[in-house]
Design a protein around this motif. Structure first.
Motif, PDB file in Angstrom:
ATOM      1  N   GLY A 237       0.743   3.653  -3.118  1.00 45.02           N
ATOM      2  CA  GLY A 237       0.185   4.983  -2.567  1.00 45.02           C
ATOM      3  C   GLY A 237       1.259   6.047  -2.980  1.00 45.02           C
ATOM      4  O   GLY A 237       0.862   7.031  -3.935  1.00 45.02           O
TER       5      GLY A 237
ATOM      6  N   THR B 190       2.607   8.977   3.197  1.00 49.26           N
ATOM      7  CA  THR B 190       3.019   7.556   3.343  1.00 49.26           C
ATOM      8  C   THR B 190       4.058   7.585   4.522  1.00 49.26           C
ATOM      9  O   THR B 190       4.235   6.486   5.388  1.00 49.26           O
ATOM     10  CB  THR B 190       3.406   6.598   2.277  1.00 49.26           C
ATOM     11  OG1 THR B 190       4.442   7.523   1.706  1.00 49.26           O
ATOM     12  CG2 THR B 190       2.264   6.576   1.094  1.00 49.26           C
TER      13      THR B 190
ATOM     14  N   TYR C 273       0.788  -1.232  -0.027  1.00 45.06           N
ATOM     15  CA  TYR C 273       0.024   0.077  -0.039  1.00 45.06           C
ATOM     16  C   TYR C 273       0.973   1.328   0.026  1.00 45.06           C
ATOM     17  O   TYR C 273       0.761   2.255  -0.881  1.00 45.06           O
ATOM     18  CB  TYR C 273      -0.978  -0.017   1.320  1.00 45.06           C
ATOM     19  CG  TYR C 273      -1.475   1.339   1.445  1.00 45.06           C
ATOM     20  CD1 TYR C 273      -2.528   1.888   0.511  1.00 45.06           C
ATOM     21  CD2 TYR C 273      -1.428   1.893   2.905  1.00 45.06           C
ATOM     22  CE1 TYR C 273      -2.997   3.197   0.896  1.00 45.06           C
ATOM     23  CE2 TYR C 273      -1.985   3.299   2.941  1.00 45.06           C
ATOM     24  CZ  TYR C 273      -2.533   3.796   2.104  1.00 45.06           C
ATOM     25  OH  TYR C 273      -3.250   5.030   2.192  1.00 45.06           O
TER      26      TYR C 273
ATOM     27  N   LEU D  10      -2.880   4.431  -7.423  1.00 42.97           N
ATOM     28  CA  LEU D  10      -3.419   4.356  -5.865  1.00 42.97           C
ATOM     29  C   LEU D  10      -4.590   3.543  -5.535  1.00 42.97           C
ATOM     30  O   LEU D  10      -4.468   3.013  -4.427  1.00 42.97           O
ATOM     31  CB  LEU D  10      -3.915   5.953  -6.007  1.00 42.97           C
ATOM     32  CG  LEU D  10      -4.091   6.598  -4.418  1.00 42.97           C
ATOM     33  CD1 LEU D  10      -2.946   6.577  -3.787  1.00 42.97           C
ATOM     34  CD2 LEU D  10      -4.632   8.155  -4.853  1.00 42.97           C
ATOM     35  N   SER D  11      -5.548   3.419  -6.356  1.00 45.70           N
ATOM     36  CA  SER D  11      -6.688   2.385  -5.969  1.00 45.70           C
ATOM     37  C   SER D  11      -5.921   0.953  -5.815  1.00 45.70           C
ATOM     38  O   SER D  11      -6.517   0.225  -4.927  1.00 45.70           O
ATOM     39  CB  SER D  11      -7.570   2.420  -7.203  1.00 45.70           C
ATOM     40  OG  SER D  11      -7.969   3.835  -7.632  1.00 45.70           O
TER      41      SER D  11
ATOM     42  N   MET E  51      -6.937   9.581   4.216  1.00 44.76           N
ATOM     43  CA  MET E  51      -8.068   9.388   3.584  1.00 44.76           C
ATOM     44  C   MET E  51      -8.429  10.522   2.808  1.00 44.76           C
ATOM     45  O   MET E  51      -8.934  10.400   1.684  1.00 44.76           O
ATOM     46  CB  MET E  51      -9.028   8.748   4.411  1.00 44.76           C
ATOM     47  CG  MET E  51      -8.777   7.173   4.772  1.00 44.76           C
ATOM     48  SD  MET E  51      -8.704   6.256   3.294  1.00 44.76           S
ATOM     49  CE  MET E  51      -7.227   5.271   3.460  1.00 44.76           C
TER      50      MET E  51
ATOM     51  N   LEU F 107      -4.768  -2.058   1.444  1.00 47.61           N
ATOM     52  CA  LEU F 107      -4.929  -1.509   2.678  1.00 47.61           C
ATOM     53  C   LEU F 107      -6.188  -2.086   3.121  1.00 47.61           C
ATOM     54  O   LEU F 107      -6.362  -2.849   4.571  1.00 47.61           O
ATOM     55  CB  LEU F 107      -4.886  -0.059   2.638  1.00 47.61           C
ATOM     56  CG  LEU F 107      -5.411   0.581   3.944  1.00 47.61           C
ATOM     57  CD1 LEU F 107      -4.182   0.603   5.204  1.00 47.61           C
ATOM     58  CD2 LEU F 107      -5.609   2.176   3.761  1.00 47.61           C
ATOM     59  N   ILE F 108      -7.024  -1.969   2.485  1.00 47.53           N
ATOM     60  CA  ILE F 108      -8.466  -2.452   2.822  1.00 47.53           C
ATOM     61  C   ILE F 108      -8.391  -3.869   3.012  1.00 47.53           C
ATOM     62  O   ILE F 108      -9.248  -4.365   3.853  1.00 47.53           O
ATOM     63  CB  ILE F 108      -9.461  -2.188   1.481  1.00 47.53           C
ATOM     64  CG1 ILE F 108      -9.777  -0.549   1.426  1.00 47.53           C
ATOM     65  CG2 ILE F 108     -10.919  -2.904   1.847  1.00 47.53           C
ATOM     66  CD1 ILE F 108     -10.159   0.008   0.085  1.00 47.53           C
TER      67      ILE F 108
ATOM     68  N   ILE G  76      -6.369  11.436   0.141  1.00 48.66           N
ATOM     69  CA  ILE G  76      -6.756  10.400  -1.376  1.00 48.66           C
ATOM     70  C   ILE G  76      -7.789  10.727  -1.816  1.00 48.66           C
ATOM     71  O   ILE G  76      -8.235  10.763  -3.010  1.00 48.66           O
ATOM     72  CB  ILE G  76      -6.502   9.028  -0.711  1.00 48.66           C
ATOM     73  CG1 ILE G  76      -4.989   8.634  -0.089  1.00 48.66           C
ATOM     74  CG2 ILE G  76      -7.103   8.075  -1.607  1.00 48.66           C
ATOM     75  CD1 ILE G  76      -4.876   7.658   0.365  1.00 48.66           C
ATOM     76  N   THR G  77      -8.967  11.115  -1.098  1.00 45.01           N
ATOM     77  CA  THR G  77     -10.006  11.511  -1.438  1.00 45.01           C
ATOM     78  C   THR G  77     -10.139  12.656  -2.431  1.00 45.01           C
ATOM     79  O   THR G  77     -10.664  12.914  -3.605  1.00 45.01           O
ATOM     80  CB  THR G  77     -11.213  11.762  -0.482  1.00 45.01           C
ATOM     81  OG1 THR G  77     -11.327  10.774   0.437  1.00 45.01           O
ATOM     82  CG2 THR G  77     -12.546  11.830  -0.939  1.00 45.01           C
TER      83      THR G  77
ATOM     84  N   LEU H 175      -4.606   0.991  -2.560  1.00 41.97           N
ATOM     85  CA  LEU H 175      -5.714   1.038  -1.586  1.00 41.97           C
ATOM     86  C   LEU H 175      -6.369  -0.292  -1.315  1.00 41.97           C
ATOM     87  O   LEU H 175      -6.589  -0.685  -0.066  1.00 41.97           O
ATOM     88  CB  LEU H 175      -6.766   1.953  -1.787  1.00 41.97           C
ATOM     89  CG  LEU H 175      -6.699   3.397  -1.448  1.00 41.97           C
ATOM     90  CD1 LEU H 175      -7.953   4.293  -1.953  1.00 41.97           C
ATOM     91  CD2 LEU H 175      -6.617   3.490   0.233  1.00 41.97           C
TER      92      LEU H 175
END
Ligand SMILES: Nc1nc2c(c(=O)[nH]1)N[C@H]1C(S)=C(S)[C@@H](COP(=O)(O)OP(=O)(O)OC[C@H]3O[C@@H](n4cnc5c(=O)[nH]c(N)nc54)[C@H](O)[C@@H]3O)O[C@H]1N2
Ligand SMILES: Nc1nc2c(c(=O)[nH]1)N[C@H]1C(S)=C(S)[C@@H](COP(=O)(O)OP(=O)(O)OC[C@H]3O[C@@H](n4cnc5c(=O)[nH]c(N)nc54)[C@H](O)[C@@H]3O)O[C@H]1N2
Ligand code: SF4
Ligand code: SF4
Ligand code: SF4
Ligand code: SF4
Ligand code: SF4
Ligand SMILES: [Mo]
Lengths: 201, 289, 930
Positions: free
Chosen positions: B20, B133, B16, B55-56, B90, B62-63, B93-94, B59
């Protein structure tokens, strides 16, 4: 509202580990985990010197219920919170299991309650199992016992009078007196977390 | 003091952190290329979306490391924003998603001014992601090797270096003049970044030499781990530095530079992974268990 | 200071370099479907008594109750208890994990026809089938009462004595083997017992560590901080709040020594010379309690050397057929400078003449009727003469300064007391060493006084009753005296049972048969060996009895059936092979075992009958163990029926019936021992024998009635109070000490009524069994031989070591070793719990590193065991130490099997002098790397 704290008297800890057993039975912590279990409280043996001048000590530890807890400041969801009595707690329903708090805690107080642990919890405790979801776990000062008017499980059974629990704001309590007199001191003060667990060494 | 190697964060977090950083840097550099180097609308849209995709992908790891993927949404919960880097991250990232997508739309419809603003905002967020990060690890007071201001800087520089490497890959296939020009600019920038990274790394370990027990333990663990010394330092930094420097002096050397880029990309991942691996707690004596 | 602890050591050392292997795949992923139904019922608290060690702590069990369904949730110490003060140890906390241990035996099992004992081939049976099987075998082999023996373990000894006696009486067998009696209680306590009149010191007195200013522990760890909670709480309290100074004498640093101000790591086996050195020093410094010794002890008794050359008190009853009560003894009165007679049985030498001043040292050249006489104290002084600080320091291998410092402390600090351990039998000198410890404590005046050894209320009640009867003259006929003594407390009770009932062969109940050990002593005599005088309930001669070597009155005396109740001889009685041989001997026609777990013993059973655990059991009304406060208590079950398990008491009645036992004889014994109304007892026991009421429920009901009457309460009222509080305090110890101080107001249960520096009982043994230094009535130094050619000043070299063992705080042999919680705590510290402790300095010489595998050989018996070493500075360089709780091998035990060292395979089955103690450390061991 109280400000709960504990004093650990290392001088009288007998190393009996009754506290570990007591905590695990009340809180159903993973004593079954490999490599000697996962615990909210531990007793570590320390040794120094050479025979016959060798000193052996038993060192009891728990979550320090810090005033300024790093575990709290890193928790993204607010799962880690501080209750009105100054007890640092975890709301299991909000916990992501990200482990950030474990990494942030400078006192090694936290561990993961994993899926396998849930199965074992049910194996040993049957329908009385208390853990139903994966989460990060640590000492709660036995809030549920406090609510019933009982001392935390570990302190209640401590054979060596090594765990003295009470309200730091009550000047008459033994904890407050030990802390206020300077006899009991927190560990690792330089880290700035301001523990509410104090040690007599 | 009791020294204990951390073992809560592992592969998933390292992946991640890597993607990231790479994603963030790609967004920032790509948009920069379009805005300042006139790389054209499709380049801008492409790199912004590529960055977001990377990035996704990060993520996801991470999830996956969480209890329940749906609970991930709780990280957006306002409660933690005030203090938690995961929560702050978050938001950043958003931001990267929102501005990145808006930028792409604006670029597509050629709303020049709006595109500019969105582009800068997305670049800022991309940059933010790379730095975050490092800040994420930096917040752990119990792990002194992470708890130093040098770490976010190192991660940021490394992220941009990998970002450059990725762009060089993308650009290597294009022969137009702008691309050529931009390729060399990126190549030069990467040489600069790698040099900087080496310098920071040297400072980091020099500082660790005089640090406390845990820092010494961490640096010792890294310096005695061939994956770090040979894998990251030699193959991931020094070798690409030499190759890129050599390539920059020669014509038609894109292939060589692309190879160097691959090394940089691998090195970048090793860095994340090994830094996470080498996290050592320093607990007051008697606490660890 | 940088120190890698357990976990960091583990993880970092194994993972540097192998970074890629490090992170385990996440165990979190995926959803778990929670079972979140709140369990039904409400919370209730049931008092009970922990039975995980002989400490017998008061507990309260938090229980979820739903109609008839009960499920225990958590055990805590009973806050109202002044015994364990609301605290319990890890073992106590773990009880529920034993109740629901998945390994539990829940159905009767019968060994499959054609299989061998030891193989573990069993089939499930009903209780009726098991009963029929036993009854059939009894009939088939015509097993007579004396051909039957029970092995009763720790639990029976500490908690179910009444049931065990009733059972044996119902059958009419004298053969009781009490496991802890021999390996624990008898051997260790005998020296103490003959001095202060106890039988099992850990039940009968408690050392008042709350108030002592100086405490010396010798060979005592688990009995205090390692851990017996009632002692642990006092130890910690005294240390912290009374600034009690602690000296711990132990070759390794256990929990007690870790908390001590001074750790004296003496050479193993040198307790006797060490204590003699201290006694000598304290006498030389006049640091003893002069007045106390003159009045309340046998120290001023005048002794003479008899024809055989051993000391004998003037007036000593020398008839070996009688119990050693005397008409009177003699002392030298310093006031009148004459020899005067003092009563034969009294607490106080001044009882009849307040103006007496009995001399502790007789004038030189004193004679009586032409014989040279000296006081017992003179004899003691002579015996310890050679134990100068230099000599003591040399023999015990400690600095002379240490010896002098301890002498100084004992001569100046008060209250000061000595705490000998409970479990010993390590060397042939155990008994005299324990006697020396008791003598030292008596010299400090630390008896029934704040800061000293305080008797429990049962002892006071018992001796009060006995004294009354004795003084009334009602005990003039021998049978009445014998029954009163057998019924008496402490040492009296023991000798009465030993010589009067179990071993005499004259007690009507046993139809002319004595305990098989008695026949065995005759057998030894033929081989020119002495008998074992202090051997109540030991297994001395069991093997011979099984092998058919014994006879009594010309008739063969053979054991054909054994009932093993809650004990694990294969591990706990030492000499694994001896026991395997005995239990696989075809002469033993039937072996029935009652346990809760598939112990090593159960493997050798023909029939296994599953017991209930303590949380499932009923009880009579019991006293509060060693608690000096007068307290009564009772068990209240807190678990619903598990499988088909039946309580041990119920099983007693089943086996009794199979052996044609009669509840009436049982009722006779029970009512004599308890003073309960015979008719009520007989009525209730009939119900029990008919299977209509659990035996302990019956006892409980009688007790409620009888005790209730005394307290002016109905049985129901009393039961309610006990159920609510668990413990009911009737009197405080301060009041009891005031009213009934022993020996200040009441005699102690010795045969002279005084505290005995000169032991009238040991003198008696000289007439009954022949003279032996091990039972010298005062004290004698006995040099020990560790092995052939290794005497008192032997220092092992190369790969040879002395041997020592002790207990780990979180285990009690198999009673807890298979408990998942306790085994997990134990496994957190695997090296110190499972390995042989060796000092790094010696390990280095032998090229051994932590965890290296070794074979350890007993140089005396040749037995060998394999394990690994744990390097630690906590043990003497010449000593190899190991935890004694493990080595269980029945594979059916999920958590315990195959872990740690099996002492039973390193220690041979030997019968030491005096008590048949196993001399469990009197050998050296050799270590080999494998
Ligand atoms: N190797 C070795 N031997 C020793 C000692 C030692 O340290 N090591 N110590 C000595 C001492 S001090 C003592 S007191 C003795 C103790 O010796 P034992 O009395 O034999 O002690 P345990 O092994 O605890 O218990 C014996 C059996 O009782 C079973 N048990 C536990 N709870 C119950 C129950 O509720 N009902 C029934 N029916 N059975 C139950 C256990 O499963 C076990 O098989 O051992 C002595 N022998
Ligand atoms: N944790 C735990 N506690 C228990 C029990 C249990 O099973 N587990 N059981 C209870 C029972 S039944 C009993 S009998 C008691 C026993 O309690 P203790 O009598 O205290 O017995 P141990 O712990 O076996 O041994 C005590 C110490 O004697 C030391 N020792 C060995 N050899 C020598 C020697 O030659 N001289 C001297 N001076 N010391 C020596 C050992 O190193 C050990 O530290 O514990 C009770 N408490
Ligand atoms: S000790 Fe650790 S877990 Fe406990 S409050 Fe402090 S930082 Fe948080
Ligand atoms: S693991 Fe749970 S409690 Fe810990 S930081 Fe993450 S969300 Fe908060
Ligand atoms: S306070 Fe409660 S939760 Fe915390 S360690 Fe003690 S028993 Fe466990
Ligand atoms: S219960 Fe008390 S004395 Fe025992 S180990 Fe825990 S803290 Fe120490
Ligand atoms: S000392 Fe521990 S095991 Fe022994 S009776 Fe007390 S609580 Fe139970
Ligand atoms: Mo014992």
């Amino acid at each position: 509202m109280a400000r709960y704290g504990m004093v650990m008297n290392v001088k009288t800890c007998l190393g009996c580990k009754a506290c570990m057993a007591a905590c695990s039975q009340w809180n159903q912590t993973p004593f079954w985990a490999e490599d000697g279990g996962k615990w909210r409280t531990r007793v570590t043996e320390l040794q120094e010197g050479k025979f016959p001048e060798v000193k052996r000590e038993f060192f009891p530890t728990i979550c320090m219920h810090c005033v300024n807890p790093p575990c709290h400041s890193v928790c993204p969801t607010g799962a880690t919170y501080i209750n009105k009595d100054g007890i640092v707690l975890i709301d299991y329903d909000l916990c992501l299991g990200c482990g950030y708090c474990i990494e942030a805690c400078p006192y090694d107080a936290r561990y993961e309650y994993e899926k396998d642990d849930l199965e074992k919890d049910e194996f040993y405790f049957g329908e009385d199992a208390r853990h139903h979801q994966v989460h990060v776990d640590k000492c709660t000062f036995c809030v549920d016992r406090l609510a019933e008017g009982e001392e935390p499980s570990c302190a209640a059974t401590c054979v060596g009078h090594a765990r003295i629990f009470g309200d730091l704001d009550d000047p008459k309590s033994e904890v407050a007196q030990l802390v206020n007199s300077g006899k009991a001191k927190p560990l690792g003060e330089y880290m700035g977390a301001q523990p509410k667990v104090y040690y007599i060494k | 003091m009791d020294l204990v190697q951390q073992h809560t964060w592992g592969w998933f977090i390292a992946i991640y952190l890597y993607f990231g950083g790479l994603g963030g840097a790609t967004i920032a550099l790509g948009i920069l290329g379009e805005l300042r180097f006139n790389k054209g609308k499709w380049f801008g849209i492409g790199t912004a979306l590529l960055g977001l995709a990377i990035l996704s992908f990060g993520l996801i790891w991470l999830i996956l490391d969480l209890i329940n993927p749906l609970r991930f949404l709780l990280a957006l919960w306002v409660k933690g924003i005030a203090h938690s880097w995961i929560a702050r991250g978050m938001i950043i990232i958003t931001g990267a998603y929102v501005f990145g997508v808006l930028y792409a739309l604006a670029a597509f419809f050629e709303w020049t001014t709006f595109k500019k603003w969105m582009g800068y905002a997305a670049m800022f967020c991309g940059f933010g992601v790379t730095t975050y990060t490092g800040l994420l690890l930096n917040a752990n007071v119990g792990i002194p090797f992470w708890h130093t201001p040098a770490l976010p800087v190192l991660f940021t520089v490394s992220a941009f270096s990998t970002g450059c490497a990725l762009l060089m890959w993308v650009l290597a296939g294009k022969n137009d003049h702008e691309s050529e020009h931009f390729f060399h600019a990126v190549e030069g920038f990467d040489i600069f970044l790698i040099s900087l990274e080496l310098l920071i790394l040297f400072a980091y370990f020099d500082f660790a030499r005089l640090g406390n027990a845990a820092v010494m333990k961490s640096s010792h663990m890294l310096l005695t781990n061939p994956l770090f010394t040979i894998g990251f330092v030699v193959l991931g930094l020094i070798a690409p530095l030499i190759l890129e420097a050599y390539a920059s002096m020669k014509e038609n050397s894109k292939g060589l530079a692309a190879f160097a880029s691959a090394l940089v990309l691998i090195g970048g991942f090793l860095l994340r992974y090994l830094i996470v691996w080498a996290g050592v707690f320093q607990y007051p004596h008697g606490l660890a268990g | 200071m940088i120190s890698l602890n357990r976990r960091s050591f583990l993880k970092i050392s194994s993972l540097v370099g192998g970074g890629l292997m490090f992170f385990k795949p996440t165990a979190k992923a995926g959803l778990y479907t929670p079972n979140v139904k709140k369990p039904k019922g409400s919370i209730k608290y049931y008092p009970n008594i922990c039975s995980f060690c002989s400490t017998a702590c008061d507990i309260v069990v938090r229980t979820r109750v739903n109609g008839d369904f009960k499920k225990p949730q958590k055990i805590d110490g009973n806050e109202k208890s002044t015994l364990n003060r609301g605290k319990i140890c890890a073992r106590g906390q773990s009880g529920i994990r034993t109740v629901y241990n998945p390994d539990r035996i829940t159905h009767p099992l019968i060994r499959v026809e054609g299989s061998k004992r030891g193989e573990w081939k069993f089939k499930k049976a009903t209780w009726q089938e098991a009963y029929e099987y036993i009854a059939k075998k009894v009939k088939e082999h015509n097993i007579k009462p004396h051909e039957f023996s029970i092995f009763a373990g720790q639990r029976a000894c500490a908690y179910e004595r009444l049931g065990a006696f009733a059972f044996l009486a119902s059958i009419g067998s004298p053969n009781m083997i009490g496991s802890p009696m021999q390996q624990c209680v008898m051997a260790e306590h005998a020296g103490t017992d003959v001095t202060v009149g106890t039988m099992t010191t850990h039940d009968e007195f408690l050392v008042d560590m709350d108030n002592a200013k100086l405490l010396m522990t010798i060979g005592s760890n688990a009995a205090i901080a390692g851990i017996s909670v009632s002692r642990g709480v006092r130890f910690a309290h005294g240390k912290e709040y009374n600034k009690m100074e602690i000296i711990a004498v132990d070759p390794r640093q256990g929990e007690v020594a870790a908390k001590a101000d001074m750790w004296v790591p003496i050479k193993p086996g040198t307790d006797l010379p060490f204590l003699m050195g201290i006694i000598r020093g304290v006498i030389a410094k006049k640091g003893y309690e002069d007045e106390f010794l003159r009045r309340y002890t046998t120290a001023p008794f005048l002794l003479t050397e008899n024809e055989d050359g051993f000391p004998e008190a003037l007036g000593q009853n020398t008839n070996p057929q009688e119990l050693p009560f005397s008409q009177g003894y003699y002392v030298y009165d310093e006031m009148t400078q004459t020899i005067v007679q003092v009563p034969g049985f009294t607490n106080d030498n001044l009882k009849e003449n307040k103006n007496l001043k009995p001399a502790l040292f007789a004038p030189k050249g004193l004679t009586y009727q032409g014989k040279a006489v000296k006081t017992a104290f003179d004899y003691l002084w002579d015996a310890v003469q050679k134990a100068t600080p230099e000599w003591t320091a040399k023999i015990c291998d400690i600095p002379k300064k240490t010896v002098e410092e301890i002498i100084y402390k004992f001569s100046t600090i008060r209250p000061a007391t000595v705490y000998p351990g409970w479990m010993d039998a390590r060397y042939e000198t155990t008994v005299p060493a324990r006697k020396a410890a008791a003598i030292l404590n008596v010299m400090l005046g630390a008896m029934d006084k704040s800061g000293g050894w305080i008797f429990n209320p049962e002892m006071r009640e018992g001796i009060e009753k006995f004294t009354e009867a004795y003084e009334s003259g009602k005990l003039n006929n021998p049978m009445a005296l014998m029954m009163a003594v057998a019924n008496g407390p402490g040492l009296l009770g023991m000798m009465g049972k030993l010589e009067g009932m179990m071993y005499s062969g004259k007690f009507p109940l046993f139809r002319g048969w004595p305990h098989f050990s008695r026949a065995y002593f005759d057998y030894r005599k033929q081989k020119g060996e002495k008998g074992i005088p202090f051997s109540l309930f030991t297994n001395a001669g069991f093997q011979e009895a099984v092998e058919g070597k014994l006879s009594w009155n010309g008739k063969p005396y053979q054991i054909k059936m054994a009932y093993i109740y809650s004990t694990n001889p294969l591990k706990d009685y030492y000499g694994y092979k001896t026991w395997v041989d005995a239990f696989t001997n075809p002469n033993l026609k039937l072996i029935v075992v009652t346990d809760i777990l598939p112990s090593d013993m159960t493997k050798f059973a023909d029939v296994i009958l599953p017991d209930k655990t303590y949380l499932e059991k009923e009880s009579e009304i019991m006293p509060d163990g060693p608690n000096p406060d007068m307290i009564i208590r009772k068990r209240f079950p807190s678990v619903s029926q598990i499988g088909e398990a039946k309580g041990g008491g119920e099983i007693f009645t089943i086996i009794s019936k199979a052996l044609n036992g009669s509840y009436q004889t049982a009722a006779g014994i029970v009512s004599t021992f308890t003073g309960w109304n015979f008719k009520t007892v007989a009525q209730q026991l009939r119900l029990a024998w008919e299977g209509k009421k659990e035996l302990y429920k019956a006892f409980g009901d009688i007790a409620l009635e009888e005790v209730g009457k005394k307290l002016g309460m109905s049985a129901e009222q009393l039961e309610k109070v006990l159920e609510k509080k668990g413990v009911l305090k009737l009197k405080d110890h301060k009041e009891l000490m005031e009213e009934a101080g022993m020996p200040y107001k009441l005699p102690v249960p010795t045969f002279s009524g005084r505290i005995e520096i000169y032991s009238t009982l040991f003198a008696h043994f000289n007439y009954a069994y022949g003279y032996d230094e091990h039972w010298n009535p005062v004290l004698a130094y006995i040099p020990i031989e560790y092995r052939k050619g290794a005497n008192e000043d032997f220092m092992p070299k190369d790969n040879e070591f002395f041997f020592a063992f002790g207990k780990t705080p979180q285990q009690t042999y198999l009673t807890t070793a298979d408990n998942p919680l306790l085994m997990s705590i134990t496994e957190r510290y695997p090296n110190e719990n499972f390995g042989f402790w060796i000092n790094p300095s010696r390990a280095k010489k032998l090229g051994l590193k932590e965890g290296d595998k070794v074979e350890v050989e007993n140089t005396v018996s040749g037995q060998k065991v394999k394990s690994f070493v744990h390097l630690t500075e906590l043990v003497r360089p010449d000593t190899l130490y190991v935890m004694s709780d493990f080595g269980i091998d029945n594979k059916m035990l999920t958590y315990a099997a195959g872990k740690g060292v099996d002492l039973g395979r390193l220690i041979p089955n030997r019968l030491g002098p005096v008590t048949a103690g196993a001399m469990s450390c009197q050998f050296t061991v050799k270590l080999r790397k494998i």
